[in-house]
Design a protein around this motif. Structure first.
Motif, PDB file in Angstrom:
ATOM      1  N   SER A  20       3.461  11.378  -7.137  1.00 27.54           N
ATOM      2  CA  SER A  20       4.022  12.066  -8.296  1.00 27.54           C
ATOM      3  C   SER A  20       2.953  12.850  -9.051  1.00 27.54           C
ATOM      4  N   ARG A  21       3.285  14.087  -9.371  1.00 24.11           N
ATOM      5  CA  ARG A  21       2.369  14.896 -10.177  1.00 24.11           C
ATOM      6  C   ARG A  21       2.154  14.243 -11.541  1.00 24.11           C
ATOM      7  N   ASN A  22       3.215  13.637 -12.090  1.00 24.64           N
ATOM      8  CA  ASN A  22       3.086  12.959 -13.390  1.00 24.64           C
ATOM      9  C   ASN A  22       2.075  11.825 -13.324  1.00 24.64           C
ATOM     10  N   THR A  23       2.081  11.093 -12.217  1.00 23.75           N
ATOM     11  CA  THR A  23       1.106  10.012 -12.054  1.00 23.75           C
ATOM     12  C   THR A  23      -0.305  10.569 -12.034  1.00 23.75           C
ATOM     13  N   LEU A  24      -0.518  11.610 -11.252  1.00 19.97           N
ATOM     14  CA  LEU A  24      -1.860  12.195 -11.156  1.00 19.97           C
ATOM     15  C   LEU A  24      -2.301  12.777 -12.497  1.00 19.97           C
ATOM     16  N   GLU A  25      -1.364  13.371 -13.235  1.00 18.82           N
ATOM     17  CA  GLU A  25      -1.709  13.893 -14.563  1.00 18.82           C
ATOM     18  C   GLU A  25      -2.039  12.758 -15.533  1.00 18.82           C
ATOM     19  N   PHE A  26      -1.300  11.653 -15.435  1.00 25.97           N
ATOM     20  CA  PHE A  26      -1.591  10.479 -16.259  1.00 25.97           C
ATOM     21  C   PHE A  26      -2.982   9.937 -15.931  1.00 25.97           C
ATOM     22  N   ILE A  68      -3.292   1.728 -16.800  1.00 26.48           N
ATOM     23  CA  ILE A  68      -2.864   2.314 -15.527  1.00 26.48           C
ATOM     24  C   ILE A  68      -1.886   1.374 -14.829  1.00 26.48           C
ATOM     25  N   ALA A  69      -2.186   0.080 -14.864  1.00 23.90           N
ATOM     26  CA  ALA A  69      -1.281  -0.900 -14.269  1.00 23.90           C
ATOM     27  C   ALA A  69       0.068  -0.885 -14.983  1.00 23.90           C
ATOM     28  N   ALA A  70       0.066  -0.701 -16.301  1.00 27.59           N
ATOM     29  CA  ALA A  70       1.320  -0.639 -17.047  1.00 27.59           C
ATOM     30  C   ALA A  70       2.143   0.571 -16.607  1.00 27.59           C
ATOM     31  N   ASP A  71       1.493   1.711 -16.404  1.00 31.28           N
ATOM     32  CA  ASP A  71       2.213   2.896 -15.927  1.00 31.28           C
ATOM     33  C   ASP A  71       2.826   2.630 -14.553  1.00 31.28           C
ATOM     34  N   PHE A  72       2.065   1.996 -13.677  1.00 33.43           N
ATOM     35  CA  PHE A  72       2.555   1.661 -12.341  1.00 33.43           C
ATOM     36  C   PHE A  72       3.750   0.705 -12.431  1.00 33.43           C
ATOM     37  N   HIS A  73       3.625  -0.300 -13.294  1.00 31.73           N
ATOM     38  CA  HIS A  73       4.706  -1.274 -13.458  1.00 31.73           C
ATOM     39  C   HIS A  73       5.975  -0.613 -13.986  1.00 31.73           C
ATOM     40  N   LEU A  74       5.831   0.297 -14.945  1.00 30.46           N
ATOM     41  CA  LEU A  74       6.997   1.001 -15.478  1.00 30.46           C
ATOM     42  C   LEU A  74       7.620   1.908 -14.417  1.00 30.46           C
ATOM     43  N   TRP A  75       6.800   2.477 -13.553  1.00 29.20           N
ATOM     44  CA  TRP A  75       7.319   3.296 -12.448  1.00 29.20           C
ATOM     45  C   TRP A  75       8.103   2.414 -11.471  1.00 29.20           C
ATOM     46  N   LEU A  76       7.600   1.206 -11.227  1.00 32.59           N
ATOM     47  CA  LEU A  76       8.265   0.284 -10.308  1.00 32.59           C
ATOM     48  C   LEU A  76       9.591  -0.241 -10.852  1.00 32.59           C
ATOM     49  N   GLY A 109       0.818  -1.214   0.000  1.00 28.47           N
ATOM     50  CA  GLY A 109       0.000   0.000   0.000  1.00 28.47           C
ATOM     51  C   GLY A 109       0.849   1.259   0.000  1.00 28.47           C
ATOM     52  N   TYR A 110       1.949   1.213   0.714  1.00 27.23           N
ATOM     53  CA  TYR A 110       2.855   2.360   0.753  1.00 27.23           C
ATOM     54  C   TYR A 110       3.493   2.587  -0.619  1.00 27.23           C
ATOM     55  N   VAL A 111       3.819   1.502  -1.317  1.00 26.31           N
ATOM     56  CA  VAL A 111       4.410   1.614  -2.656  1.00 26.31           C
ATOM     57  C   VAL A 111       3.414   2.299  -3.599  1.00 26.31           C
ATOM     58  N   ILE A 112       2.160   1.901  -3.523  1.00 22.48           N
ATOM     59  CA  ILE A 112       1.125   2.506  -4.377  1.00 22.48           C
ATOM     60  C   ILE A 112       0.953   3.986  -4.034  1.00 22.48           C
TER      61      ILE A 112
END
Length: 195
Positions: free
Chosen positions: A101-107, A168-176, A92-95
């Motif tokens: 990130s502002r980029n995440t929220l903009e995405f 959205i999951a792909a964006d999260f995975h690329l961030w990870l 949960g903390y990772v998420i």
């Protein structure tokens, strides 16, 4: 919008839906049983759509995108499981870190604007501003509650967690995984050189 125009839109929607579904069947991505269930659900919901006001219909492309996404992406991807690969103790903390990130929220805002008619853009703007001017932590639950987002879902309790649509999951995975992100960039560059 006249009833004749609306009727023509629905004919186009049905044609495009059937064409897309047949392509999925031909490629073996969808079996006949799933196709039949999806087809029944599609036409039932299309009848419900006909009862709505014409203002809900912006373009047949948007409606097709909505129905195809529902058919193909019924199973959302678990962000919690992806996060566990990197931090078993506190996914949960990772998420939450990703959502800082502002980029995440903009995405997420861009995805919701494209896919969610009920998304509250004004609330999103306020949330982004608050997150960067105060110590507010944007969590998936807060994001959903404030903006009426549909791209991320939160399930509480045993077996719960955070899930999201594939993009959205792909964006999260690329961030990870920075190595995965670099590989994707290299593939895109290679593809451009081959064009």
């Amino acid at each position: 919008m006249t009833s004749e125009v609306i009727s023509n839109l629905y004919i186009r929607i049905a044609f495009q839906y059937e064409s897309a579904l047949n392509q999925l069947i031909d490629k073996g991505l969808v079996d006949k049983d799933l196709a039949d269930k999806s087809r029944n659900a599609f036409y039932e919901s299309l009848d419900e759509e006909k009862l709505r006001t014409s203002q809900k219909i912006r373009s047949h492309t948007e409606i097709i995108r909505h129905y195809m996404r529902g058919m193909i992406c019924r199973d959302m991807v678990s962000l919690t499981e992806l996060a566990r690969q990197y931090s078993n103790d506190s996914p949960g903390y990772v998420i939450q870190s990703w959502m800082r990130s502002r980029n995440t929220l903009e995405f997420l805002r861009k995805w919701e604007n494209d896919m969610n008619e009920g998304f509250d853009g004004r609330a999103c703007e306020e949330l982004i501003h608050q997150a960067h001017t105060t110590s507010l932590t944007v969590t998936p639950s807060l994001w959903i509650r404030r903006t009426h987002a549909i791209g991320i879902r939160v399930k509480q309790g045993k077996g719960g967690g955070v899930s999201a649509y594939p993009e959205i999951a792909a964006d999260f995975h690329l961030w990870l995984d920075p190595a995965e992100r670099l590989e994707l960039i290299r593939l895109a560059q290679k593809g451009r050189k081959n064009e």
